[in-house]
Design a protein around this motif. Structure first.
Motif, PDB file in Angstrom:
ATOM      1  N   ILE A 137       0.696  -1.165   0.052  1.00 18.98           N
ATOM      2  CA  ILE A 137      -0.269  -0.081   0.089  1.00 18.98           C
ATOM      3  C   ILE A 137       0.881   1.050   0.034  1.00 18.98           C
ATOM      4  N   TYR A 138       1.845   1.336   0.880  1.00 16.81           N
ATOM      5  CA  TYR A 138       2.764   2.415   0.923  1.00 16.81           C
ATOM      6  C   TYR A 138       3.665   2.567  -0.257  1.00 16.81           C
ATOM      7  N   GLN A 147       6.609   2.656   4.794  1.00 12.14           N
ATOM      8  CA  GLN A 147       7.118   1.547   4.064  1.00 12.14           C
ATOM      9  C   GLN A 147       8.403   0.941   4.458  1.00 12.14           C
ATOM     10  N   MET A 148       9.286   1.714   5.085  1.00 13.63           N
ATOM     11  CA  MET A 148      10.544   1.382   5.686  1.00 13.63           C
ATOM     12  C   MET A 148      10.143   0.691   7.155  1.00 13.63           C
ATOM     13  N   SER A 149       9.240   1.668   7.754  1.00 14.42           N
ATOM     14  CA  SER A 149       8.715   1.047   9.177  1.00 14.42           C
ATOM     15  C   SER A 149       8.337  -0.443   9.254  1.00 14.42           C
ATOM     16  N   CYS A 150       7.598  -0.577   8.171  1.00 16.29           N
ATOM     17  CA  CYS A 150       6.754  -1.825   8.036  1.00 16.29           C
ATOM     18  C   CYS A 150       7.939  -2.943   7.780  1.00 16.29           C
ATOM     19  N   LEU A 151       8.775  -2.677   6.864  1.00 18.88           N
ATOM     20  CA  LEU A 151       9.860  -3.750   6.605  1.00 18.88           C
ATOM     21  C   LEU A 151      10.615  -3.894   7.816  1.00 18.88           C
ATOM     22  N   GLN A 152      10.936  -2.944   8.600  1.00 20.84           N
ATOM     23  CA  GLN A 152      11.703  -3.115   9.772  1.00 20.84           C
ATOM     24  C   GLN A 152      11.024  -4.050  10.723  1.00 20.84           C
ATOM     25  N   GLU A 194       3.264   8.412  14.229  1.00 23.15           N
ATOM     26  CA  GLU A 194       4.687   8.977  14.138  1.00 23.15           C
ATOM     27  C   GLU A 194       5.748   7.833  14.023  1.00 23.15           C
ATOM     28  N   GLU A 195       5.568   6.842  14.526  1.00 26.43           N
ATOM     29  CA  GLU A 195       6.484   5.762  14.562  1.00 26.43           C
ATOM     30  C   GLU A 195       6.381   5.354  13.067  1.00 26.43           C
ATOM     31  N   ASP A 196       5.365   5.332  12.244  1.00 27.36           N
ATOM     32  CA  ASP A 196       5.480   4.914  10.769  1.00 27.36           C
ATOM     33  C   ASP A 196       6.312   6.157  10.032  1.00 27.36           C
ATOM     34  N   GLN A 197       6.266   7.284  10.483  1.00 30.63           N
ATOM     35  CA  GLN A 197       6.906   8.401   9.735  1.00 30.63           C
ATOM     36  C   GLN A 197       8.650   8.309  10.378  1.00 30.63           C
ATOM     37  N   GLU A 198       8.851   7.699  11.141  1.00 29.59           N
ATOM     38  CA  GLU A 198      10.385   7.692  11.422  1.00 29.59           C
ATOM     39  C   GLU A 198      11.331   7.204  10.472  1.00 29.59           C
ATOM     40  N   GLY A 199      10.808   6.265   9.592  1.00 24.12           N
ATOM     41  CA  GLY A 199      11.600   5.563   8.681  1.00 24.12           C
ATOM     42  C   GLY A 199      12.129   6.897   7.891  1.00 24.12           C
TER      43      GLY A 199
END
Length: 316
Positions: A137-138, A147-152, A194-199
């Protein structure tokens, strides 16, 4: 005197009871024509389960053909017929609807459906499927940070899966290739934490460069271990990924000392006995949700002092 283990139970020598053969009821297999569910008469039934199958199959076929609106309509009709206790089919249909919305550009609706799936995630497989869905989706929306947050989270959940590390490395390269002045714009998506945006936020170029190096080194280590047990097209896929990984590391151009240091750090947990353990349990599910990926992977590499002696030297 009896020798230990030399005695037998009398039942061993008794005659076997006569088995009663019960005649099985006659069974007629149902033969279906190809795409039988597309016929108008397929819905001429009072059987709710049969209607559910028809809509589900229609949705799957339409999605495969690239008609995402028709697939979404079929999945929506199917969802209304699914029993509350049939969680497996419900999750499958919700994911199909989310992927249709993603292809149709309806990001907000896709994320809402993903949120419904997250509330029902109860094991590692559920969470893995959910995270892969959110990545798509991202990625379709162009939101690199979430997207980076989900991959982490995927790498934390399945630390020995080379493909998640490979995808995370590719995402880091996307950040490096973008204009720094525009790097943090157009990242927000309604519903993102905010955690999702941290990537993508507050990351300097050297930090992103280091993360890319870490991911590709980890990918190379895992693929080299796994290919010893692979063959045929699976081995070919790994060999191709190894070639791409080598090319990306060559482009990132870290010093030899940096490669050696990061390789040692990223291989500390690659113990055969540990890699064979079954991590598909509730404990790993909790760990993936709560454990800080940065503390476990990124910060450990930074503490080695790599950035003090090496930095971004990307080759064109």
């Amino acid at each position: 005197m009896e020798i230990l283990g030399s005695t037998f139970d009398d039942s061993v020598f008794s005659e076997a009871r006569e088995r009663v053969c019960r005649s099985l009821s006659f069974y007629n297999a149902k033969f279906c024509e190809p795409e039988w569910f597309c016929e108008c008469t397929a819905l001429d039934t009072d059987d709710t389960l049969e209607k559910q199958k028809v809509f589900k199959f229609r949705g799957d076929l339409a999605f495969r053909q690239g008609n995402y609106q028709r697939a979404l309509d079929a999945y929506s009709s199917c969802l209304q017929l699914i029993a509350d206790n049939n969680l497996t089919i419900r999750r499958d249909v919700l994911e199909g609807m989310a992927r249709c919305c993603t292809r149709l550009g309806r990001t907000e609706q896709a994320l809402e459906l993903a949120e419904l799936l997250s509330k029902e995630a109860s094991n590692t497989c559920h969470l893995t499927s959910l995270l892969l869905l959110k990545v798509s989706i991202y990625q379709n929306h162009g939101s690199v940070g979430p997207q980076m947050s989900c991959l982490q989270q995927l790498c934390s959940l399945l630390p020995f899966n080379p493909w998640h590390w490979f995808s995370l490395g590719q995402t880091c390269l996307q950040l490096l290739d973008r204009n720094p002045k525009k790097e943090h714009t157009s990242e927000a998506v309604n519903g993102d934490s905010e955690e999702d945006q941290e990537g993508a936020a507050e990351l300097s170029e050297d930090r992103v460069w280091l993360r890319a190096c870490i991911c590709f080194i980890r990918t190379r280590l895992l693929l080299r271990i796994l290919r010893q047990q692979q063959s045929s097209f699976v081995l070919q896929r790994s060999e191709k990924a190894l070639q791409i990984t080598a090319e990306e590391l060559q482009r990132l151009n870290p010093k030899e000392a940096t490669l050696q240091t990061l390789t040692e750090v990223m291989s500390e947990d690659l113990i055969p006995e540990k890699m064979r353990e079954d991590y598909q349990d509730g404990e790993s599910l909790t760990s993936a949700c709560l454990q800080s990926f940065s503390e476990r992977w990124w910060n450990r590499a930074v503490l080695t002092g790599v950035l003090d002696t090496d930095g971004p030297q990307l080759k064109p």
